[in-house]
Design a protein around this motif. Structure first.
Motif, PDB file in Angstrom:
ATOM      1  N   ARG A 154       0.912  -1.096   0.052  1.00 32.31           N
ATOM      2  CA  ARG A 154      -0.064   0.116  -0.081  1.00 32.31           C
ATOM      3  C   ARG A 154       0.903   1.283  -0.073  1.00 32.31           C
ATOM      4  NH1 ARG A 154      -5.541  -0.756   3.336  1.00 32.31           N
ATOM      5  NH2 ARG A 154      -6.252  -2.547   2.252  1.00 32.31           N
ATOM      6  N   VAL A 155       2.072   1.028  -0.019  1.00 35.89           N
ATOM      7  CA  VAL A 155       2.987   2.300   0.038  1.00 35.89           C
ATOM      8  C   VAL A 155       3.712   2.730  -1.307  1.00 35.89           C
ATOM      9  CG1 VAL A 155       3.240   2.349   2.696  1.00 35.89           C
ATOM     10  CG2 VAL A 155       5.009   1.179   1.201  1.00 35.89           C
ATOM     11  N   ASN A 156       3.290   1.963  -2.342  1.00 37.20           N
ATOM     12  CA  ASN A 156       3.937   2.107  -3.548  1.00 37.20           C
ATOM     13  C   ASN A 156       3.748   3.602  -4.060  1.00 37.20           C
ATOM     14  OD1 ASN A 156       5.313   0.819  -5.786  1.00 37.20           O
ATOM     15  ND2 ASN A 156       3.250   1.040  -6.884  1.00 37.20           N
ATOM     16  N   GLU A 157       5.057   4.170  -4.332  1.00 39.13           N
ATOM     17  CA  GLU A 157       5.141   5.472  -4.849  1.00 39.13           C
ATOM     18  C   GLU A 157       4.564   6.645  -3.884  1.00 39.13           C
ATOM     19  OE1 GLU A 157       6.498   6.524  -7.467  1.00 39.13           O
ATOM     20  OE2 GLU A 157       6.704   4.450  -8.281  1.00 39.13           O
ATOM     21  N   ARG A 158       4.706   6.207  -2.593  1.00 40.69           N
ATOM     22  CA  ARG A 158       4.286   6.987  -1.276  1.00 40.69           C
ATOM     23  C   ARG A 158       5.632   7.374  -0.504  1.00 40.69           C
ATOM     24  NH1 ARG A 158      -0.988   4.921   1.485  1.00 40.69           N
ATOM     25  NH2 ARG A 158      -1.045   7.190   2.228  1.00 40.69           N
ATOM     26  N   HIS A 159       5.479   8.418   0.264  1.00 39.06           N
ATOM     27  CA  HIS A 159       6.601   8.818   0.968  1.00 39.06           C
ATOM     28  C   HIS A 159       6.636   8.575   2.582  1.00 39.06           C
ATOM     29  CE1 HIS A 159       8.155  11.558  -2.110  1.00 39.06           C
ATOM     30  NE2 HIS A 159       7.134  11.642  -2.700  1.00 39.06           N
ATOM     31  N   VAL A 160       7.729   7.882   2.937  1.00 37.90           N
ATOM     32  CA  VAL A 160       7.763   7.369   4.344  1.00 37.90           C
ATOM     33  C   VAL A 160       9.104   8.077   4.742  1.00 37.90           C
ATOM     34  CG1 VAL A 160       8.219   5.274   5.626  1.00 37.90           C
ATOM     35  CG2 VAL A 160       6.885   5.059   3.604  1.00 37.90           C
ATOM     36  N   THR A 161       8.570   8.492   6.093  1.00 36.06           N
ATOM     37  CA  THR A 161       9.457   9.171   6.766  1.00 36.06           C
ATOM     38  C   THR A 161       9.928   8.352   8.146  1.00 36.06           C
ATOM     39  OG1 THR A 161       9.139  11.299   5.867  1.00 36.06           O
ATOM     40  CG2 THR A 161      10.437  11.351   7.821  1.00 36.06           C
ATOM     41  N   THR A 162      11.116   8.366   8.555  1.00 38.96           N
ATOM     42  CA  THR A 162      11.441   7.425   9.715  1.00 38.96           C
ATOM     43  C   THR A 162      12.279   8.389  10.427  1.00 38.96           C
ATOM     44  OG1 THR A 162      13.534   6.559   8.958  1.00 38.96           O
ATOM     45  CG2 THR A 162      11.639   5.266   8.515  1.00 38.96           C
ATOM     46  N   LEU A 163      12.663   7.963  11.806  1.00 39.49           N
ATOM     47  CA  LEU A 163      13.377   9.033  12.448  1.00 39.49           C
ATOM     48  C   LEU A 163      14.814   9.379  11.879  1.00 39.49           C
ATOM     49  CD1 LEU A 163      13.350  10.198  15.614  1.00 39.49           C
ATOM     50  CD2 LEU A 163      14.851   8.142  16.151  1.00 39.49           C
ATOM     51  N   GLU A 164      15.500   8.555  11.105  1.00 40.71           N
ATOM     52  CA  GLU A 164      16.689   8.732  10.287  1.00 40.71           C
ATOM     53  C   GLU A 164      16.487   9.814   9.395  1.00 40.71           C
ATOM     54  OE1 GLU A 164      16.916   4.173  11.628  1.00 40.71           O
ATOM     55  OE2 GLU A 164      14.991   5.641  10.672  1.00 40.71           O
ATOM     56  N   GLY A 165      15.134  10.211   9.024  1.00 38.34           N
ATOM     57  CA  GLY A 165      14.700  11.283   8.281  1.00 38.34           C
ATOM     58  C   GLY A 165      14.809  12.692   8.638  1.00 38.34           C
ATOM     59  N   ILE A 166      14.510  12.609  10.114  1.00 38.88           N
ATOM     60  CA  ILE A 166      14.235  14.039  10.838  1.00 38.88           C
ATOM     61  C   ILE A 166      15.252  14.115  11.742  1.00 38.88           C
ATOM     62  CG2 ILE A 166      11.728  13.947  10.231  1.00 38.88           C
ATOM     63  CD1 ILE A 166      11.437  13.200  13.142  1.00 38.88           C
ATOM     64  N   GLN A 167      16.550  13.841  11.801  1.00 40.43           N
ATOM     65  CA  GLN A 167      17.541  14.057  12.833  1.00 40.43           C
ATOM     66  C   GLN A 167      17.477  15.394  13.361  1.00 40.43           C
ATOM     67  OE1 GLN A 167      19.434  11.478  14.175  1.00 40.43           O
ATOM     68  NE2 GLN A 167      17.825  10.454  12.993  1.00 40.43           N
ATOM     69  N   ASP A 168      17.540  16.416  12.721  1.00 41.16           N
ATOM     70  CA  ASP A 168      17.606  17.742  13.445  1.00 41.16           C
ATOM     71  C   ASP A 168      16.352  17.966  14.484  1.00 41.16           C
ATOM     72  OD1 ASP A 168      19.944  18.196  12.233  1.00 41.16           O
ATOM     73  OD2 ASP A 168      18.910  19.530  10.494  1.00 41.16           O
ATOM     74  N   GLU A 169      15.219  17.699  14.015  1.00 35.81           N
ATOM     75  CA  GLU A 169      13.947  17.676  14.859  1.00 35.81           C
ATOM     76  C   GLU A 169      14.029  16.573  16.006  1.00 35.81           C
ATOM     77  OE1 GLU A 169      12.207  17.089  11.173  1.00 35.81           O
ATOM     78  OE2 GLU A 169      10.593  18.797  11.731  1.00 35.81           O
ATOM     79  N   ALA A 170      14.551  15.489  15.707  1.00 36.14           N
ATOM     80  CA  ALA A 170      14.653  14.417  16.885  1.00 36.14           C
ATOM     81  C   ALA A 170      15.640  14.869  17.753  1.00 36.14           C
ATOM     82  CB  ALA A 170      14.967  13.191  15.999  1.00 36.14           C
ATOM     83  N   GLU A 171      16.853  15.291  17.510  1.00 38.84           N
ATOM     84  CA  GLU A 171      17.850  15.813  18.384  1.00 38.84           C
ATOM     85  C   GLU A 171      17.406  17.177  19.279  1.00 38.84           C
ATOM     86  OE1 GLU A 171      22.436  17.872  18.156  1.00 38.84           O
ATOM     87  OE2 GLU A 171      21.827  16.460  16.496  1.00 38.84           O
ATOM     88  N   ALA A 172      16.670  18.059  18.599  1.00 34.89           N
ATOM     89  CA  ALA A 172      16.003  19.019  19.180  1.00 34.89           C
ATOM     90  C   ALA A 172      14.907  18.588  20.475  1.00 34.89           C
ATOM     91  CB  ALA A 172      15.358  20.011  18.441  1.00 34.89           C
ATOM     92  N   PHE A 173      14.221  17.697  20.137  1.00 30.89           N
ATOM     93  CA  PHE A 173      13.276  17.265  21.131  1.00 30.89           C
ATOM     94  C   PHE A 173      13.881  16.375  22.167  1.00 30.89           C
ATOM     95  CE2 PHE A 173      10.126  13.912  22.503  1.00 30.89           C
ATOM     96  CZ  PHE A 173       9.552  14.619  23.440  1.00 30.89           C
ATOM     97  N   GLY A 174      15.034  15.406  21.635  1.00 31.35           N
ATOM     98  CA  GLY A 174      15.631  14.668  22.532  1.00 31.35           C
ATOM     99  C   GLY A 174      16.423  15.207  23.507  1.00 31.35           C
ATOM    100  N   LYS A 175      16.801  16.445  23.342  1.00 31.52           N
ATOM    101  CA  LYS A 175      17.345  17.542  24.407  1.00 31.52           C
ATOM    102  C   LYS A 175      16.590  17.440  25.603  1.00 31.52           C
ATOM    103  CE  LYS A 175      21.075  19.517  21.457  1.00 31.52           C
ATOM    104  NZ  LYS A 175      21.557  20.677  20.973  1.00 31.52           N
TER     105      LYS A 175
END
Length: 152
Positions: free
Chosen positions: A64-85
């Motif tokens: 069901r994800v054919n031709e769709r966009h998937v984002t994981t934590l690896e794809g939002i490192q800056d935002e993840a680091e900001a919240f992780g602090k």
């Protein structure tokens, strides 16, 4: 079966079984932040964004994800680091096993809701289970992150 998926902005051709779940495909593609904690869609550890919206990857058939966009934590490192602090500052990271799914949902919530109340935060995150923290430290970290980002 062959599925074309944009994973963290990169188009990939993925060969998988017809009954494969997105969770399996992502882990096989090297996205190790996506975890399985329950096999029953109840823990939130496998949360990713599908076309920008949080979903439980253990319940999404890869077909069901054919031709769709998937984002994981690896794809939002800056935002993840900001919240992780904030999580670290409140001692809310504990073992960290649930953190990727929680972070994916918190960052999505920040984008979706303006000035969320504590009740709205709890409702948005009700599917994220943590066995270590008791949630109070996480809630303080979320509140600080959301409030500071709104003011910036």
């Amino acid at each position: 079966m062959l599925v074309h998926i944009f994973i963290n902005g990169e188009k990939r051709k993925v060969h998988c079984q017809p009954d494969a779940m997105l969770l399996e495909v992502l882990r096989d593609a090297g996205c190790k932040s996506v975890k399985c904690g329950c096999d029953t869609t109840n823990c939130g550890l496998c949360t990713v964004w599908l076309d920008g919206k949080p979903v439980l990857s253990c319940s999404v058939p890869a077909a069901r994800v054919n031709e769709r966009h998937v984002t994981t934590l690896e794809g939002i490192q800056d935002e993840a680091e900001a919240f992780g602090k904030y999580l670290v500052g409140e001692g809310a990271e504990q073992c960290g096993f649930c953190s990727p799914g929680l972070i994916m949902n918190v960052v999505a919530m920040k984008k979706e809701l303006d000035h969320p109340t504590d009740d709205e935060i709890r409702h948005y995150l009700e599917g994220n289970l943590c066995r270590c923290t008791g949630y109070m430290g996480q809630m303080r970290a979320i509140r600080q992150y959301v409030d500071e980002e709104v003011e910036a």
